[in-house]
Design a protein around this motif. Structure first.
Motif, PDB file in Angstrom:
ATOM      1  N   SER A  10       0.825  -1.208   0.000  1.00 40.23           N
ATOM      2  CA  SER A  10       0.000   0.000   0.000  1.00 40.23           C
ATOM      3  C   SER A  10       0.864   1.266   0.000  1.00 40.23           C
ATOM      4  O   SER A  10       0.607   2.200  -0.758  1.00 40.23           O
ATOM      5  CB  SER A  10      -0.924  -0.003   1.213  1.00 40.23           C
ATOM      6  N   LEU A  11       1.891   1.289   0.822  1.00 41.58           N
ATOM      7  CA  LEU A  11       2.761   2.463   0.902  1.00 41.58           C
ATOM      8  C   LEU A  11       3.571   2.653  -0.380  1.00 41.58           C
ATOM      9  O   LEU A  11       3.769   3.772  -0.837  1.00 41.58           O
ATOM     10  CB  LEU A  11       3.683   2.374   2.114  1.00 41.58           C
ATOM     11  N   ARG A  12       4.011   1.556  -0.977  1.00 41.92           N
ATOM     12  CA  ARG A  12       4.740   1.660  -2.237  1.00 41.92           C
ATOM     13  C   ARG A  12       3.850   2.285  -3.304  1.00 41.92           C
ATOM     14  O   ARG A  12       4.272   3.157  -4.053  1.00 41.92           O
ATOM     15  CB  ARG A  12       5.223   0.288  -2.708  1.00 41.92           C
ATOM     16  N   TYR A  13       2.593   1.878  -3.337  1.00 44.21           N
ATOM     17  CA  TYR A  13       1.663   2.438  -4.314  1.00 44.21           C
ATOM     18  C   TYR A  13       1.374   3.908  -4.007  1.00 44.21           C
ATOM     19  O   TYR A  13       1.402   4.752  -4.893  1.00 44.21           O
ATOM     20  CB  TYR A  13       0.358   1.624  -4.326  1.00 44.21           C
ATOM     21  N   THR A  14       1.110   4.210  -2.742  1.00 44.35           N
ATOM     22  CA  THR A  14       0.805   5.579  -2.330  1.00 44.35           C
ATOM     23  C   THR A  14       1.940   6.527  -2.686  1.00 44.35           C
ATOM     24  O   THR A  14       1.716   7.628  -3.181  1.00 44.35           O
ATOM     25  CB  THR A  14       0.521   5.639  -0.816  1.00 44.35           C
ATOM     26  N   ASN A  18       9.326   2.461  -6.798  1.00 43.92           N
ATOM     27  CA  ASN A  18       9.596   1.109  -7.276  1.00 43.92           C
ATOM     28  C   ASN A  18      10.430   0.333  -6.253  1.00 43.92           C
ATOM     29  O   ASN A  18      10.774   0.858  -5.190  1.00 43.92           O
ATOM     30  CB  ASN A  18      10.283   1.155  -8.651  1.00 43.92           C
ATOM     31  N   GLU A  19      10.772  -0.892  -6.593  1.00 43.11           N
ATOM     32  CA  GLU A  19      11.530  -1.765  -5.692  1.00 43.11           C
ATOM     33  C   GLU A  19      12.879  -1.161  -5.318  1.00 43.11           C
ATOM     34  O   GLU A  19      13.325  -1.259  -4.177  1.00 43.11           O
ATOM     35  CB  GLU A  19      11.739  -3.158  -6.319  1.00 43.11           C
ATOM     36  N   THR A  20      13.527  -0.514  -6.281  1.00 42.94           N
ATOM     37  CA  THR A  20      14.834   0.105  -6.022  1.00 42.94           C
ATOM     38  C   THR A  20      14.716   1.207  -4.969  1.00 42.94           C
ATOM     39  O   THR A  20      15.572   1.331  -4.089  1.00 42.94           O
ATOM     40  CB  THR A  20      15.425   0.676  -7.327  1.00 42.94           C
ATOM     41  N   ALA A  21      13.648   1.982  -5.029  1.00 46.72           N
ATOM     42  CA  ALA A  21      13.436   3.040  -4.037  1.00 46.72           C
ATOM     43  C   ALA A  21      13.153   2.444  -2.663  1.00 46.72           C
ATOM     44  O   ALA A  21      13.598   2.987  -1.640  1.00 46.72           O
ATOM     45  CB  ALA A  21      12.292   3.950  -4.473  1.00 46.72           C
ATOM     46  N   VAL A  22      12.424   1.324  -2.619  1.00 49.15           N
ATOM     47  CA  VAL A  22      12.168   0.645  -1.339  1.00 49.15           C
ATOM     48  C   VAL A  22      13.484   0.171  -0.743  1.00 49.15           C
ATOM     49  O   VAL A  22      13.751   0.362   0.446  1.00 49.15           O
ATOM     50  CB  VAL A  22      11.172  -0.535  -1.509  1.00 49.15           C
ATOM     51  N   VAL A  23      14.347  -0.417  -1.591  1.00 48.03           N
ATOM     52  CA  VAL A  23      15.676  -0.858  -1.136  1.00 48.03           C
ATOM     53  C   VAL A  23      16.460   0.339  -0.596  1.00 48.03           C
ATOM     54  O   VAL A  23      17.131   0.250   0.437  1.00 48.03           O
ATOM     55  CB  VAL A  23      16.449  -1.573  -2.274  1.00 48.03           C
ATOM     56  N   SER A  34      17.663  -7.062  -1.252  1.00 50.15           N
ATOM     57  CA  SER A  34      17.850  -6.951  -2.704  1.00 50.15           C
ATOM     58  C   SER A  34      16.527  -6.548  -3.353  1.00 50.15           C
ATOM     59  O   SER A  34      15.458  -6.693  -2.749  1.00 50.15           O
ATOM     60  CB  SER A  34      18.308  -8.302  -3.275  1.00 50.15           C
ATOM     61  N   THR A  35      16.607  -6.076  -4.579  1.00 54.29           N
ATOM     62  CA  THR A  35      15.374  -5.720  -5.292  1.00 54.29           C
ATOM     63  C   THR A  35      14.521  -6.971  -5.522  1.00 54.29           C
ATOM     64  O   THR A  35      13.297  -6.884  -5.507  1.00 54.29           O
ATOM     65  CB  THR A  35      15.666  -5.025  -6.642  1.00 54.29           C
ATOM     66  N   GLY A  64      13.122   4.199   7.616  1.00 55.88           N
ATOM     67  CA  GLY A  64      13.773   4.804   6.454  1.00 55.88           C
ATOM     68  C   GLY A  64      12.913   5.899   5.851  1.00 55.88           C
ATOM     69  O   GLY A  64      13.417   6.937   5.415  1.00 55.88           O
ATOM     70  N   LEU A  65      11.596   5.691   5.868  1.00 55.07           N
ATOM     71  CA  LEU A  65      10.668   6.706   5.374  1.00 55.07           C
ATOM     72  C   LEU A  65      10.736   7.962   6.244  1.00 55.07           C
ATOM     73  O   LEU A  65      10.762   9.078   5.731  1.00 55.07           O
ATOM     74  CB  LEU A  65       9.250   6.125   5.364  1.00 55.07           C
ATOM     75  N   ILE A  66      10.814   7.758   7.552  1.00 54.63           N
ATOM     76  CA  ILE A  66      10.941   8.891   8.475  1.00 54.63           C
ATOM     77  C   ILE A  66      12.244   9.648   8.203  1.00 54.63           C
ATOM     78  O   ILE A  66      12.251  10.873   8.092  1.00 54.63           O
ATOM     79  CB  ILE A  66      10.883   8.416   9.950  1.00 54.63           C
ATOM     80  N   ILE A  67      13.335   8.912   8.063  1.00 53.93           N
ATOM     81  CA  ILE A  67      14.631   9.541   7.802  1.00 53.93           C
ATOM     82  C   ILE A  67      14.596  10.290   6.477  1.00 53.93           C
ATOM     83  O   ILE A  67      15.093  11.418   6.365  1.00 53.93           O
ATOM     84  CB  ILE A  67      15.768   8.491   7.820  1.00 53.93           C
TER      85      ILE A  67
END
Length: 156
Positions: A10-14, A18-23, A34-35, A64-67
């Motif tokens: 849900s947060l990735r969509y919001t 992409n996967e690289t940004a999540v990493v 890893s991706t 990581g989102l907070i940072i």
């Protein structure tokens, strides 16, 4: 606790990342993934590459989102979550509130955007310390509605 995969998805969509940004967000906390691993966490349960997302990974993602959104407090080092963390919906809600710097009225508006009306007292009970006489546990449906409201807010 709501399914960690659902929260991450849900947060990735919001956030439209992409996967690289999540990493990248995970790496801000020193958590290595890893991706391919992230892709498996983001997959639906019926997909061949699906893997359950560990609560620890979700905790690091939220940190990581907070940072990324707010930075680290000046003069403070990052404190990694306990590896044996039992992440609660209340903790997820609190970390999202911090990351997006949401005031009480903005939280209520976010919930309202998802079609859920709550009072200020009901909302503040979710942020009380567990054991406090006014503490209220955040249910899965409440967190789902909050994530839906964030989606409405950020993806207009």
């Amino acid at each position: 606790m709501m399914n960690a995969n659902d929260v991450l998805r849900s947060l990735r969509y919001t956030l439209d990342i992409n996967e690289t940004a999540v990493v990248g967000l995970l790496s801000l906390t020193g958590f290595q993934a890893s991706t391919e691993q992230v892709s498996a966490w983001l997959a639906k349960e019926d997909e061949a590459n699906y893997q359950p997302c560990p609560e620890l990974a979700l905790a690091h993602f939220l940190d990581g989102l907070i940072i990324d959104c707010r930075g680290l407090p000046e003069g403070k080092d990052y404190q990694a979550p306990n590896p044996n963390i039992a992440l609660s919906n209340n903790m997820v809600l609190k970390k999202l509130r911090i990351a997006f710097e949401l005031q009480e009225d903005e939280m209520l508006d976010t919930l309202d955007a998802a079609g859920l009306r709550v009072s200020k007292q009901e909302l503040s009970a979710l942020f009380r310390k567990e054991g406090h006489h006014n503490y209220r546990e955040c249910g899965d449906q409440f967190l789902r509605n909050f994530l839906k409201g964030l989606n409405v807010r950020f993806r207009k």
